[in-house]
Design an enzyme around this catalytic site. Structure first.
Site, PDB file in Angstrom:
ATOM      1  N   GLU A  37       0.803  -1.225   0.000  1.00  0.00           N
ATOM      2  CA  GLU A  37       0.000   0.000   0.000  1.00  0.00           C
ATOM      3  C   GLU A  37       0.836   1.275   0.000  1.00  0.00           C
ATOM      4  O   GLU A  37       0.855   2.036   0.998  1.00  0.00           O
ATOM      5  CB  GLU A  37      -0.973  -0.016   1.200  1.00  0.00           C
ATOM      6  CG  GLU A  37      -1.898  -1.214   1.191  1.00  0.00           C
ATOM      7  CD  GLU A  37      -2.894  -1.243   2.351  1.00  0.00           C
ATOM      8  OE1 GLU A  37      -2.896  -0.301   3.164  1.00  0.00           O
ATOM      9  OE2 GLU A  37      -3.671  -2.205   2.439  1.00  0.00           O
ATOM     10  N   GLU A  72      -5.141  -8.554   0.149  1.00  0.00           N
ATOM     11  CA  GLU A  72      -5.814  -8.285   1.426  1.00  0.00           C
ATOM     12  C   GLU A  72      -7.287  -8.026   1.166  1.00  0.00           C
ATOM     13  O   GLU A  72      -7.644  -7.334   0.202  1.00  0.00           O
ATOM     14  CB  GLU A  72      -5.259  -7.027   2.128  1.00  0.00           C
ATOM     15  CG  GLU A  72      -3.986  -7.228   2.874  1.00  0.00           C
ATOM     16  CD  GLU A  72      -3.530  -5.975   3.601  1.00  0.00           C
ATOM     17  OE1 GLU A  72      -4.382  -5.174   4.044  1.00  0.00           O
ATOM     18  OE2 GLU A  72      -2.305  -5.799   3.705  1.00  0.00           O
TER      19      GLU A  72
END
Ligand code: IFM
Length: 459
Positions: free
Chosen positions: A174, A360
């Site tokens: 991320e 995720e």
């Protein structure tokens, strides 16, 4: 209890053979053992010690004590019937201040990887999941260009050590959060609030990814490399030209700012135009390096956003609109399985990576332990509906090759401390006792996993 009658019927056999099924964690969120075996402080050790930065005043100093309890935790992952496990390497265990690599830190990940392989779990390491050594932050961290060479050096050491057993590597988790939460809104370590710093940091994160790719390929036979991006479907709050333009700009910084350069399109012109003087310094050859061909894209999917025009608000003059009457998790995040499908289609159609993994996906709810059980029906429902959306997307021809549930364990949820539980396994942070939640049991039943409890005494 979960009302199975309301759940879409779904079986592992509905997915292609060889599909990767896993759970996901990260080093700072679960390992603990802050001072052990030569680990140095990370920016999260510093940040969490500052009053008011973490909601419950906690830190990852002990977390799930995974550093000592990893065999039991891997038993839980195996017991679920997963065939892969995504974790991250703590840079502060490997290098502190640029001196020689720390052998004991490398030994830990060596044992961890062997433990996965013994249990039939494919190791999926992430090289950076936010725990930058504080010593590197003191030299400018992600804002200073030198960090990209430090990262390449660290990646070289780690992949030389583990590359004989680990073909798949995720460079960054991320990048948006590293850059924007870390340097724009200051919600994450190092807690800076400055648009130009955030954008410069984002450029260095992307460049460090690009420089790491050939390093990994050189060290790892048959390497498969990618980055894991947090992406969000963005909708305008209305059809007005102002809201539509604001939503487009917001999409630019949330999504295209990372996807476009990784796929050779450079930074989006509309965002560069909006941020003006805060644009990052880019040197000759940087964009080519960032666009190093990869083998997959990781999607971390949680929630969509609705955006309205907001003149004067932030560099993008846009704001997130909180819609009433939609289903939300305890975090307040909208539950929208269709948003994951939408993003998978978009990544495939607009960027065409060879494969996409959902690296995720998960939800947090206020779980209660009742008679030694956790009946987290909402989390189960969330999981089932997202897997149904995933299957539908696969049926429509999008090359999704795996799914990792966030998370194997309840853990340290960054600025929220231990107040947000995302695990399929409940962790009592006082006793370190683990209890598989109903959602974990559902995942186990879906995957055909066998073992109800870990073989390890602590689980
Ligand atoms: O816990 C985080 C993780 O570290 C990164 N992705 C989102 C998760 C939930 O907020």
């Amino acid at each position: 209890m979960t009302n199975n009658a309301l759940m879409p019927a779904l079986a592992r056999a509905d997915f292609p053979p060889g599909f990767i099924w896993g759970t996901s964690t990260s080093s700072y969120q679960i390992e603990g053992a802050r001072h052990e075996d030569g680990r140095v402080d990370s920016i999260w050790d510093t940040f969490s010690a500052r009053p008011g930065r973490v909601r419950d005043g906690s830190s990852g100093t002990v977390a799930c004590d995974h550093y000592h309890r990893w065999p039991g935790d891997l038993d839980i992952a195996r017991g679920l019937g997963t065939n892969a496990y995504r974790f991250s390497i703590a840079w502060p265990r490997i290098f502190g201040d640029g001196a020689a690599p720390n052998t004991k830190g490398l030994d830990f990940y060596d044992r961890l990887v062997d433990g996965m392989l013994e249990r039939g779990l494919q190791p999926w390491p992430t090289l950076y999941h936010w725990d930058l050594p504080q010593a590197l932050q003191d030299r400018g961290g992600w804002m200073a260009r030198d960090i990209v060479h430090r990262f390449a050096q660290y990646v070289d050491v780690v992949t030389r050590r583990l590359g004989d057993r680990v073909p798949q590597w995720i460079t960054h988790n991320e990048p948006w959060c590293t850059a924007m939460h870390g340097h724009m809104d200051g919600m994450h370590a190092p807690g800076i609030r400055d648009v130009a710093s955030a954008l410069q940091a984002s450029h260095h994160v992307l460049l460090s990814h690009g420089l790491a790719v050939p390093v990994i390929r050189a060290n790892v036979p048959g390497a498969r490399v990618g980055a894991a991006l947090s992406l969000h479907p963005i909708r305008p709050a209305s059809e007005s030209p102002e809201d539509r333009a604001a939503a487009h700009r917001h999409d630019g910084l949330r999504n295209r700012w990372f996807l476009d350069p990784l796929f050779g399109k450079g930074y989006p012109a509309d965002v560069l135009d909006a941020v003006r003087d805060a644009a990052p310094r880019i040197e000759a050859g940087d964009l080519e390096a960032i666009a190093a061909p990869t083998d997959f894209t990781g999607l971390n999917y949680y929630f969509p956003e609705v955006i309205a025009a907001a003149p004067g608000e932030g560099p993008l003059h846009a704001r997130v609109v909180h819609r009433e009457g939609v289903e939300r998790t305890a975090f307040g995040w909208e539950v929208a399985p269709g948003g994951m499908a939408q993003l998978l289609h978009r990544i495939h159609a607009e960027y065409g990576p060879k494969a996409i993994y959902v690296t995720e996906n998960g939800s947090c709810y206020d779980d209660a332990v009742i008679d030694g059980q956790v009946h987290d029906a909402q989390r189960t429902s969330y999981l089932v509906r997202h897997l149904a959306a995933l299957k539908h997307t696969l049926d429509e021809g999008v090359p999704v090759a795996g799914y990792f549930a966030w998370s194997l364990l309840d853990n340290f949820e960054w600025a929220e401390g231990y107040t947000r539980r995302f695990g399929l396994t409940h962790v009592d942070f006082a006793t370190q006792q683990r209890i598989l939640k109903d959602s974990g049991k559902w995942y186990r039943q879906f995957l055909g996993g066998g073992e109800a409890v870990s073989k390890s005494p602590q689980a």
